[in-house]
Motif scaffolding. Structure first.
Motif, short mmCIF file in Angstrom:
data_model
loop_
_atom_site.label_atom_id
_atom_site.label_comp_id
_atom_site.label_asym_id
_atom_site.label_seq_id
_atom_site.Cartn_x
_atom_site.Cartn_y
_atom_site.Cartn_z
N LEU A 1 0.86 -1.19 0.00
CA LEU A 1 0.00 0.00 0.00
C LEU A 1 0.90 1.23 0.00
CD1 LEU A 1 -2.68 1.52 0.28
CD2 LEU A 1 -2.53 1.20 2.74
N VAL A 2 0.72 2.10 -1.01
CA VAL A 2 1.54 3.30 -1.14
C VAL A 2 0.64 4.52 -0.96
CG1 VAL A 2 3.12 4.62 -2.60
CG2 VAL A 2 3.04 2.12 -2.79
N ALA B 1 3.52 0.74 3.19
CA ALA B 1 3.30 -0.33 4.16
C ALA B 1 3.05 -1.63 3.39
CB ALA B 1 2.12 -0.01 5.07
N VAL B 2 3.68 -2.72 3.81
CA VAL B 2 3.61 -3.99 3.09
C VAL B 2 2.94 -5.04 3.96
CG1 VAL B 2 4.93 -5.80 1.94
CG2 VAL B 2 5.71 -3.42 1.79
N TYR B 3 1.92 -5.68 3.40
CA TYR B 3 1.24 -6.79 4.08
C TYR B 3 2.04 -8.07 3.86
CZ TYR B 3 -2.15 -10.56 4.75
OH TYR B 3 -2.79 -11.70 5.16
N LEU C 1 -2.92 -1.33 7.96
CA LEU C 1 -2.00 -1.07 6.85
C LEU C 1 -2.09 0.40 6.42
CD1 LEU C 1 -0.17 -3.16 5.45
CD2 LEU C 1 -1.80 -3.22 3.56
N MET C 2 -3.32 0.92 6.36
CA MET C 2 -3.50 2.32 5.98
C MET C 2 -2.87 3.25 7.02
SD MET C 2 -4.87 4.40 3.73
CE MET C 2 -6.10 3.42 2.87
N ARG C 3 -3.09 2.99 8.29
CA ARG C 3 -2.54 3.83 9.34
C ARG C 3 -1.01 3.82 9.32
NH1 ARG C 3 -5.08 1.69 13.12
NH2 ARG C 3 -3.49 0.28 13.93
N ASN C 4 -0.42 2.67 9.11
CA ASN C 4 1.04 2.58 9.10
C ASN C 4 1.64 3.21 7.84
OD1 ASN C 4 0.98 1.33 11.58
ND2 ASN C 4 1.08 -0.74 10.74
N ALA C 5 0.93 3.13 6.73
CA ALA C 5 1.40 3.83 5.52
C ALA C 5 1.38 5.33 5.76
CB ALA C 5 0.53 3.46 4.32
#
Length: 753
Positions: A352-353, A445-447, A457-461
């Motif tokens: 996710l970028v 952020a990479v799953y 994932l969105m929050r960490n990106a």
């Protein structure tokens, strides 16, 4: 007898003819339609005549009432002419009487001859207007100057009020030509003015559109269900403004005006036709019913098709951003959740970028939202070219985009995607006929390493994106463990910053500057600290970037100016009256049109001479928007405030601005002083800056002086002032006074180390 018999026979044959009843019915129907049409036309003519009368009445009332208010403002200006030395209290009482008597003004203002709002009534709700320059555009300035010269009224037309909302202002000049003493201005909100000038019956029955110079200016009762078949447009005869009034009646008003005779006549004639041809009409009704059923079936089929198309459009709108045409955030999150569930079963990775456009907010604020929208569309087109079966591009809102990359084999796939994204921003964007270079900052952020669900994932990106911004923008950052904790601490500090000003938690420390000519201390630099209730004394690096990002830097900068002036006022009649305080000004503060007025008012309110205050700006701020900054700094220079360039030597612009700007002082950046006795190039640059400044009549301060070798070098090359730990660390005012009074603040016995 033969002829009558023959005529009777023909009549009987005609009556028996199956087409004859239908012909009779059509004749009656035709007569009914003609009569109905004729009466309806008479009805329409009468309705239009009634509407014309209503519109004329509204226009006359608008002209009459508006001129009454204009003349009232003019009378108040004449009273000001008669008693130019009237006190503010008397003027405000006069203004309150006007507000009470007329009940339509938003505010009444006295504007000085420099077009600045000085007095205003009522103050509550209009605080933003005090100190506002009403000549905010070349057109407004030209109109006000003409009114000053001629003594005639000036009416602004419909504008965005400083207090908020749409409105207009009547300016009545106080004297004319050189004797002009400003204006008395009456401020109206368009809604209040319009509702005051029309009757309640008018409000219930019509939509009123006012156009100024052919352009829509204001709409009253815009939600009224109007009849588009009727309207009336009239020119409004008012001084200096070109208004037209369009009145459109409501459906209910038109229906009240209509006569029932067209319908009654039609029904009577139709019934006569039905009675005359009853038998044939019964047959025709059966046929018509069949036709009606077929028609209804076709209509139903058409409606079903239309509803299916609408449902498809709604589905598309629910998943697509209307501006960019990309997937919206809601659909993207749903698709990301689905993608992660598949990746979990297939044991694959997903990237996710998060993409943030650098400097977008500044461009959007300075060039307008239309520019911003067009730029977003151009960026969307380039990013969308990356879309394929593995990559989804979406628009998150503001200046952020999101990209999901599925089926990752290894991290190199993400690196390759980031390179493609950067290529999208290599070529400038053509927007509104100009080319603009835009860069982007990215957080990745990479799953499953960076989160196991879409929200995490969105929050960490987002966290990674913020870290990338801290590194200087136009770069990218992958999410790593520990980022989240640092982000939580930053958010808590940002929240505490909201209360710091209200709770008076900031303090000023002062770092003295040593005059190398006579070893005296005549100036100090004010440096802000935050006395945090839980974390103790915080340096500027911990909170100033947060304040700049959130927009609170302007309020903090104003606090620093007030605090510095308070300190100067304390020192003014004592042994430290010779001290000058230097304060730092940010680029956002310099963009504020009222900053000069604020500094002047603060100096005057504390009774401090302007030459006791020095304003420092970094070289980068000086060279941004040179024309605007030159105007602002020239105003400060005229006040008598000293101007200094901080961090000189680290910028990359032409030095020609030194010739044009009213600069009193150059501060050589500490990066050149640190190794000035060891690096030849730093020594050459430092000597060149000193010589350049002296040739232009500008004094030089060296920052970051920590060793006696640096001091000797600077003294040998005629540097005027030095500042650094060799002399003193930044210290509170009480410690500074103690050090100065005891005479220990010098090179031999530095204080605060």
């Amino acid at each position: 007898m033969d002829k009558p018999a023959s005529a009777l026979t023909l009549l009987v044959r005609g009556l028996l003819n199956p087409a004859f009843p239908a012909l009779i019915f059509l004749i009656f129907l035709g007569i009914a339609l003609i009569l109905q049409y004729g009466i309806e036309q008479q009805d329409r003519t009468q309705i239009q005549a009634n509407l014309n009368n209503e519109a004329s009445s509204m226009a006359n009332r608008l002209e009459r009432e508006f001129l009454v208010h204009a003349e009232a403002i003019n009378r108040m200006a004449k009273r000001f002419e008669a008693t130019p030395n009237v006190s503010r209290e008397v003027w405000e009482q006069d203004a309150r009487n006007y507000l009470s008597d007329f009940g339509v003004y938003q505010a009444i203002e006295w504007i000085d001859r420099n077009y600045t709002v000085r007095w205003l009534e009522p103050y509550e709700g209009n605080e933003e207007a005090i100190g506002y320059n009403v000549a905010f555009s070349p057109d407004r300035l030209a109109s006000l100057q003409e009114a000053q010269a001629t003594g005639n009224l000036d009416i602004s037309g419909v504008i965005d009020l400083k207090q908020g909302g749409k409105g207009m202002v009547i300016y009545a000049p106080i004297f004319s030509s050189e004797a002009n003493n400003g204006f008395i201005a009456g401020v109206f909100r368009m809604e209040t003015l319009a509702r005051h000038l029309v009757t309640s019956r008018t409000l219930d029955s019509f939509r009123i559109d006012i156009r100024d110079g052919g352009k829509p200016a204001y709409e009253l009762n815009g939600s009224t269900n109007t009849d588009p078949g009727f309207s009336r447009t009239l020119d409004i005869d008012l001084p200096t403004i070109d208004w037209t009034l369009t009145v459109t009646p409501s459906v209910s008003w038109v229906e009240d005006q209509r006569s029932n005779w067209p319908f009654v006549t039609f029904i009577i004639m139709l019934c006569m036709g039905v009675l005359t041809s009853l038998t044939t009409l019964l047959v025709q009704q059966i046929l018509k019913r069949n036709q009606a059923l077929l028609k209804t079936r076709r209509e139903l089929d058409a409606e079903i098709s239309q509803r299916q198309a609408v449902q498809q459009d709604l589905a598309r709108l629910e998943t697509t951003d209307t501006l960019t045409g990309l997937a919206n955030r809601r659909f993207f999150m749903e698709d990301l959740t689905h993608t992660l569930s598949i990746a979990d079963r297939q044991m694959r990775q997903v990237a996710l970028v998060m993409i943030d456009l650098d400097r977008f907010q500044m461009l959007n604020d300075s060039l307008g939202h239309q520019f911003g929208d067009e730029l977003l569309i151009k960026v969307s087109e380039r990013l969308n070219a990356l879309s394929d079966e593995r990559i989804m591009v979406a628009y998150s809102g503001g200046d952020e985009f999101m990209i999901c990359q599925q089926h990752l084999e290894d991290i190199d796939d993400v690196i390759n995607l980031l390179g493609q994204i950067k290529q999208c921003f290599e070529a400038p964007f053509d927007v509104q006929g100009e080319r603009h270079g835009i860069t982007a900052t990215m957080g990745v952020a990479v799953y499953p390493q960076s989160g196991l669900d879409a929200d995490t994932l969105m929050r960490n990106a987002d966290v990674a994106l913020y870290r990338a911004k801290e590194q200087g923008r136009n770069t990218y950052q992958f999410y790593t463990e520990g980022m989240q904790d640092r982000e939580v601490m930053r958010l808590e500090l940002d929240k505490d910053l909201d209360h710091a000003l209200a709770n008076d938690e900031f303090v000023l420390y002062f770092q003295p500057q040593l005059d190398l000519n006579d070893s005296s201390i005549n100036s100090v630099e004010a440096l802000i600290r935050w006395q945090h209730p839980r974390r103790g004394l915080l340096p500027p690096i911990d909170f100033i970037p947060l304040a700049e990002e959130s927009g609170r830097i302007t309020d903090i900068g104003r606090w620093v100016v007030r605090a510095a002036c308070r300190q100067l006022a304390k020192w003014q009649n004592g042994p430290y009256a010779n001290l000058r305080i230097a304060v730092n000004l940010s680029g956002r503060e310099l963009d504020d049109e009222s900053i000069v007025d604020h500094i002047q008012e603060t100096l005057e309110s504390h009774g401090v001479p302007a030459d006791r205050l020095e304003v420092e700006l970094t070289e980068e701020i000086f060279i941004q928007n040179i024309e605007h900054n030159l105007n602002q700094l020239s105003k400060l220079h005229k006040l008598g405030v000293h101007l200094a360039i901080d961090d000189f030597g680290v910028g990359y612009s032409s030095l020609g601005y030194l010739r044009d700007f009213p600069v009193d002082l150059l501060k050589i950046d500490r990066s050149f002083i640190t190794d000035v006795t060891e690096r030849h190039d730093d020594a050459v640059i430092t000597r060149a800056v000193i010589n350049l400044a002296h040739n232009l009549g500008i004094q030089v301060v060296a920052e970051g002086v920590e060793t006696r070798e640096q001091l000797n070098f600077l003294k040998n090359h005629r540097c005027d002032l030095i500042q650094g730990y060799l002399i003193s660390r930044p210290i509170p005012a009480a410690e500074l006074e103690k050090a100065l009074s005891s005479g220990v603040l010098n090179v031999d016995t530095p204080v605060g180390t």
